[in-house]
Design a protein around this motif. Structure first.
Motif, short mmCIF file in Angstrom:
data_model
loop_
_atom_site.label_atom_id
_atom_site.label_comp_id
_atom_site.label_asym_id
_atom_site.label_seq_id
_atom_site.Cartn_x
_atom_site.Cartn_y
_atom_site.Cartn_z
N GLN A 12 -8.31 5.06 53.86
CA GLN A 12 -8.60 3.63 53.68
C GLN A 12 -8.96 3.26 52.25
O GLN A 12 -9.02 2.10 51.89
N PHE A 15 -6.95 0.76 49.67
CA PHE A 15 -7.14 -0.66 49.94
C PHE A 15 -8.47 -1.13 49.32
O PHE A 15 -8.51 -2.11 48.55
N THR A 39 -3.63 -8.56 48.68
CA THR A 39 -4.07 -7.19 48.96
C THR A 39 -4.64 -7.10 50.37
O THR A 39 -4.36 -6.16 51.11
N THR A 42 -1.73 -7.36 52.81
CA THR A 42 -0.96 -6.11 52.82
C THR A 42 -1.67 -5.03 53.65
O THR A 42 -1.02 -4.19 54.26
N ALA A 43 -2.99 -5.09 53.66
CA ALA A 43 -3.74 -4.10 54.45
C ALA A 43 -3.87 -4.53 55.91
O ALA A 43 -4.69 -3.99 56.66
N ASP A 44 -3.08 -5.53 56.33
CA ASP A 44 -3.03 -5.99 57.72
C ASP A 44 -4.31 -6.68 58.21
O ASP A 44 -4.58 -6.68 59.40
N THR A 228 -0.45 2.36 62.43
CA THR A 228 0.62 2.40 61.42
C THR A 228 1.76 1.43 61.73
O THR A 228 2.67 1.28 60.93
N GLY A 230 1.55 -1.88 62.36
CA GLY A 230 1.38 -3.23 61.82
C GLY A 230 1.68 -4.35 62.79
O GLY A 230 1.26 -4.32 63.94
N THR A 257 -2.71 5.85 57.59
CA THR A 257 -2.40 4.56 56.98
C THR A 257 -3.58 4.05 56.17
O THR A 257 -4.72 4.34 56.48
N LYS A 259 -3.80 0.87 55.96
CA LYS A 259 -3.84 -0.50 56.45
C LYS A 259 -4.92 -0.69 57.50
O LYS A 259 -4.66 -1.19 58.59
N ILE A 262 -6.09 -3.81 59.91
CA ILE A 262 -5.62 -4.13 61.26
C ILE A 262 -6.79 -4.22 62.24
O ILE A 262 -6.72 -4.93 63.24
#
Ligand code: GDP
Length: 300
Positions: A12, A15, A39, A42-44, A228, A230, A257, A259, A262
């Motif tokens: 993580q 991010f 940003t 993009t990281a959901d 992963t 998204g 991930t 991201k 999420i």
């Protein structure tokens, strides 16, 4: 816990570091704020939450004037926590009832990590001295029941299974009946994740739930979501949330991930708390979701 935190931090971190460096810039002009918002997206984190975070940060940064790195970190921590730390119940309900085991249903699309999560959760419970029965209600793939059996023997939990193609509800019923007969504490039912038709899925999961309720009650319905995947994963999760009453989310593959945003989006969209996170394929790679530890891992 330390190991899990380290693993979270590793995935993580990208991010969090990106956000921290953007926020630390001397001059935060319009394009810098846009970049911060991008940003987050993009990281959901999701568009709505990203806008809220940026709005709130802008106000606070203005009040603050110049910022030290500690202040920037503190502000970001506050904003992320405000989005993540809902006061929803994050406990998985595994305490038995008088004369009947607790029942946890595990649902979600195939490949998200349902069977693995079922096995890992059983491992945690058995480790706590509980007796657990597993139900292999994913009868559409023989491999799924085989996989669950492997987990069962690994962690010390009997697995109730039937032949491929058997009625998932009958397997769920037998698993709970076995739990009652054995005086087990918890039954975990691993279901099939075919997104064939919405009504088909609804009928199937509805029937599984109804037959469980003949013997006990469903204490938790955990939706497994692969972090992963998204937006696509989120779309599928929405379908499940429409057909069955989800009580918690298990976010798997967070180790794979950056991201992690999420977490924010899925809680907001589905209105259900993330209860557990999957951080690897091994038996000990399941952890309760702790918002503070999660945010600290992002900002490490
Ligand atoms: P199911 O079809 O939903 O039951 O999914 P499985 O439990 O079979 O998992 C699919 C794949 O994802 C397997 O290879 C698992 O080992 C892997 N997997 C499950 N959870 C995690 C996780 O938290 N992290 C990682 N890296 N892999 C996972």
């Amino acid at each position: 816990l330390v190991r899990l935190r380290a693993r979270l931090a590793r995935s993580q971190n990208a991010f969090g570091q990106g956000l921290l460096s953007l926020l630390s810039a001397d001059k935060l002009d319009e394009s810098a704020w846009e970049e911060i918002e991008d940003t987050l997206i993009t990281a959901d984190v999701g568009v709505t939450s990203a806008a809220q975070i940026v709005d709130s940060l802008r106000t606070k940064v203005k009040v603050l004037g110049s910022r030290t790195p500690e202040e920037v970190r503190g502000l970001l921590r506050e904003e992320l926590l405000a989005q993540i730390d809902t006061d929803q119940d994050r406990a998985v309900h595994t305490e038995p009832h008088p004369g009947a085991p607790a029942v946890v249903m595990v649902v979600g699309v195939n490949g998200t990590g349902k069977t693995t999560t079922t096995g890992k959760l059983a491992r945690v419970l058995v480790g706590d001295g509980r007796s657990v029965v597993l139900g292999a209600a994913d009868t559409f793939r023989a491999a799924a029941a085989d996989q669950l059996e492997t987990w069962g023997s690994r962690v010390g939990a009997p697995v109730v299974r039937r032949d491929e193609g058997a009625d998932p509800a009958s397997v769920a019923f037998e698993a709970v009946a076995r739990g009652v007969d054995d005086g087990a504490d918890t039954v975990i039912v691993d279901t099939a994740g075919r997104l064939h038709t919405k009504t088909g899925l609804m009928d199937e999961l509805g029937k599984v739930k109804r037959v469980i309720e003949k013997k006990s009650r469903v204490d938790d319905v955990l939706l497994v979501l692969d972090a992963t995947t998204g937006q696509n994963g989120l779309r599928q999760a929405r379908v499940f949330a429409e057909v069955v009453n989800i009580s918690g989310i298990v976010l798997t593959k967070l180790d794979g991930t950056a991201k992690g945003g999420i977490v924010i989006q899925v809680q907001r969209e589905l209105g259900v708390p993330v209860k557990l996170v999957g951080l690897g394929e091994g038996p000990d790679d399941l952890a309760p979701f702790d918002p503070e530890a999660f945010v600290d891992a992002i900002l490490e």
